[in-house]
Design an enzyme around this catalytic site. Structure first.
Site, mmCIF file in Angstrom:
data_model
loop_
_atom_site.group_PDB
_atom_site.id
_atom_site.type_symbol
_atom_site.label_atom_id
_atom_site.label_comp_id
_atom_site.label_asym_id
_atom_site.label_seq_id
_atom_site.Cartn_x
_atom_site.Cartn_y
_atom_site.Cartn_z
ATOM 1 N N CYS A 171 -3.087 0.413 -10.415
ATOM 2 C CA CYS A 171 -2.046 0.224 -9.036
ATOM 3 C C CYS A 171 -1.933 1.072 -9.302
ATOM 4 O O CYS A 171 -1.912 2.291 -10.106
ATOM 5 C CB CYS A 171 -0.609 -0.740 -9.492
ATOM 6 S SG CYS A 171 0.670 0.255 -10.536
ATOM 7 N N GLU A 172 -1.474 2.400 -8.602
ATOM 8 C CA GLU A 172 -1.850 3.967 -8.344
ATOM 9 C C GLU A 172 -0.462 4.405 -8.787
ATOM 10 O O GLU A 172 -0.595 5.494 -8.759
ATOM 11 C CB GLU A 172 -2.912 4.150 -6.688
ATOM 12 C CG GLU A 172 -1.220 3.646 -5.949
ATOM 13 C CD GLU A 172 -1.465 4.259 -4.084
ATOM 14 O OE1 GLU A 172 -2.940 4.978 -4.451
ATOM 15 O OE2 GLU A 172 -0.701 5.159 -3.954
ATOM 16 N N HIS A 173 0.939 3.398 -8.515
ATOM 17 C CA HIS A 173 1.867 4.064 -9.214
ATOM 18 C C HIS A 173 1.645 4.538 -10.583
ATOM 19 O O HIS A 173 2.534 5.370 -11.556
ATOM 20 C CB HIS A 173 3.096 3.840 -8.516
ATOM 21 C CG HIS A 173 3.305 2.828 -7.128
ATOM 22 N ND1 HIS A 173 3.030 2.106 -6.890
ATOM 23 C CD2 HIS A 173 2.851 4.115 -6.197
ATOM 24 C CE1 HIS A 173 2.790 2.662 -5.574
ATOM 25 N NE2 HIS A 173 3.142 3.694 -5.035
ATOM 26 N N HIS A 174 1.311 3.147 -11.750
ATOM 27 C CA HIS A 174 1.509 3.138 -13.239
ATOM 28 C C HIS A 174 0.295 3.480 -13.694
ATOM 29 O O HIS A 174 0.519 3.432 -14.603
ATOM 30 C CB HIS A 174 2.325 2.247 -13.196
ATOM 31 C CG HIS A 174 4.200 1.999 -12.217
ATOM 32 N ND1 HIS A 174 4.046 1.326 -11.238
ATOM 33 C CD2 HIS A 174 5.358 2.257 -12.493
ATOM 34 C CE1 HIS A 174 5.361 1.837 -10.456
ATOM 35 N NE2 HIS A 174 6.100 2.367 -11.131
ATOM 36 N N GLN B 240 -1.985 -2.865 -3.694
ATOM 37 C CA GLN B 240 -2.714 -4.524 -3.290
ATOM 38 C C GLN B 240 -3.143 -4.124 -2.101
ATOM 39 O O GLN B 240 -3.748 -5.044 -1.531
ATOM 40 C CB GLN B 240 -1.889 -5.481 -3.605
ATOM 41 C CG GLN B 240 -2.477 -6.861 -3.468
ATOM 42 C CD GLN B 240 -1.284 -8.246 -3.849
ATOM 43 O OE1 GLN B 240 -0.598 -8.033 -4.909
ATOM 44 N NE2 GLN B 240 -1.411 -9.867 -3.742
ATOM 45 N N HIS C 287 1.742 -7.740 -10.659
ATOM 46 C CA HIS C 287 1.787 -6.442 -11.342
ATOM 47 C C HIS C 287 2.053 -5.862 -12.624
ATOM 48 O O HIS C 287 3.219 -6.603 -12.673
ATOM 49 C CB HIS C 287 2.386 -5.561 -9.891
ATOM 50 C CG HIS C 287 1.291 -6.024 -8.635
ATOM 51 N ND1 HIS C 287 1.287 -4.651 -7.747
ATOM 52 C CD2 HIS C 287 1.188 -6.714 -7.944
ATOM 53 C CE1 HIS C 287 0.368 -4.568 -6.856
ATOM 54 N NE2 HIS C 287 0.681 -5.620 -7.208
ATOM 55 N N CYS D 143 3.123 -3.595 -13.899
ATOM 56 C CA CYS D 143 4.540 -2.558 -13.351
ATOM 57 C C CYS D 143 5.843 -3.768 -12.717
ATOM 58 O O CYS D 143 6.235 -2.923 -13.466
ATOM 59 C CB CYS D 143 4.171 -1.538 -12.555
ATOM 60 S SG CYS D 143 3.808 -2.164 -10.838
#
Ligand SMILES: Nc1nc2c(ncn2[C@@H]2O[C@H](COP(=O)(O)OP(=O)(O)OP(=O)(O)O)[C@@H](O)[C@H]2O)c(=O)[nH]1
Ligand SMILES: [Zn+2]
Length: 212
Positions: free
Chosen positions: A98-101, A139, A167, A169
């Site tokens: 995931c690009e956030h975490h 996603q 996920h 995260c």
């Protein structure tokens, strides 16, 4: 959602993400060392001495999809064929980040299309999923990119992609909801326009094969 995207567009999109990293391997290792220090660890203790090297290697593998192109991955495996029934490859394991975490997204993809004069090598469908999964993702975008790639390459009557994923995260941190799954879909062409075709696809991805 019906997108018309040419193979050239997809190639450009792929090439634009292939710019060489402006950061050296050594700088990446130093950054991991800094993270270890920030965690209160001793990066020089025996167990961690090679960790920056390992982490950089792992991250490079997990984002190696930035350096792949559809052209290279397809190896010419698009064939002229008069088939016009649904082709479905289901239960394709997916491991993305995931690009956030930068934490894992674990799941599977189901990819179907109805040909329009061309078919693609079956393994290449899984390879397309892998190429986009091995990037930093959300996603929804991963799902759309897989569908757009098949649409652009084959100009089929329709494409359907469903991704089911969990996920880390949302499991290991943050809201901490193990067991939660996210389902995303991208329906194009006949799968978007015709409820019966879409339903057939949904039934087939739920069908329990006799060899399982
Ligand atoms: N739409 C979408 N959201 C995602 C995906 N992966 C992670 N997220 C979400 O991205 C959001 C980032 O929210 P922020 O509030 O900026 O970050 P955060 O403080 O770490 O959020 P929490 O996870 O709620 O603790 C979170 O809601 C994540 O669940 C994805 O693939 N798609
Ligand atoms: Zn996340």
């Amino acid at each position: 959602m019906t997108l018309s995207i040419s193979p050239d567009d997809i190639r450009k999109q792929t090439i634009s993400t292939q710019a060489k990293s402006p950061v050296s391997e050594e700088e990446m290792r130093q950054a991991v060392r800094t993270l270890l220090l920030g965690m209160g660890e001793d990066p020089d203790r025996e167990g961690l001495r090679d960790t920056p090297k390992r982490v950089v290697k792992a991250l490079k593998f997990l984002t190696s999809g930035y350096h792949q192109s559809l052209d290279e991955l397809l190896n010419g495996a698009v064939f002229h064929e008069d088939a016009n029934e649904m082709v479905l490859v289901r239960d394709i394991d997916l491991f993305s980040s995931c690009e956030h975490h930068i934490l894992p997204i674990l799941g599977r993809a189901h990819v179907a299309y109805i040909p329009n004069g061309k078919v693609i090598g079956l393994s290449k469908i899984a390879r397309i999923c892998e190429m986009y999964a091995r990037r930093l993702q959300v996603q929804e975008r991963l799902t759309a990119q897989i569908a757009d790639a098949i649409q652009g390459l084959l100009k089929p009557q329709g494409v359907a992609v469903v991704v089911e994923a969990t996920h880390m995260c949302m499991v290991m941190r943050g809201v901490q909801k193990p067991g939660s799954w996210t389902v995303t879909s991208s329906m194009q062409g006949v799968f978007a326009d015709d409820a019966k075709t879409r339903q057939e696809f949904m039934d087939l991805i739920r069908h329990r094969p006799s060899f399982h």
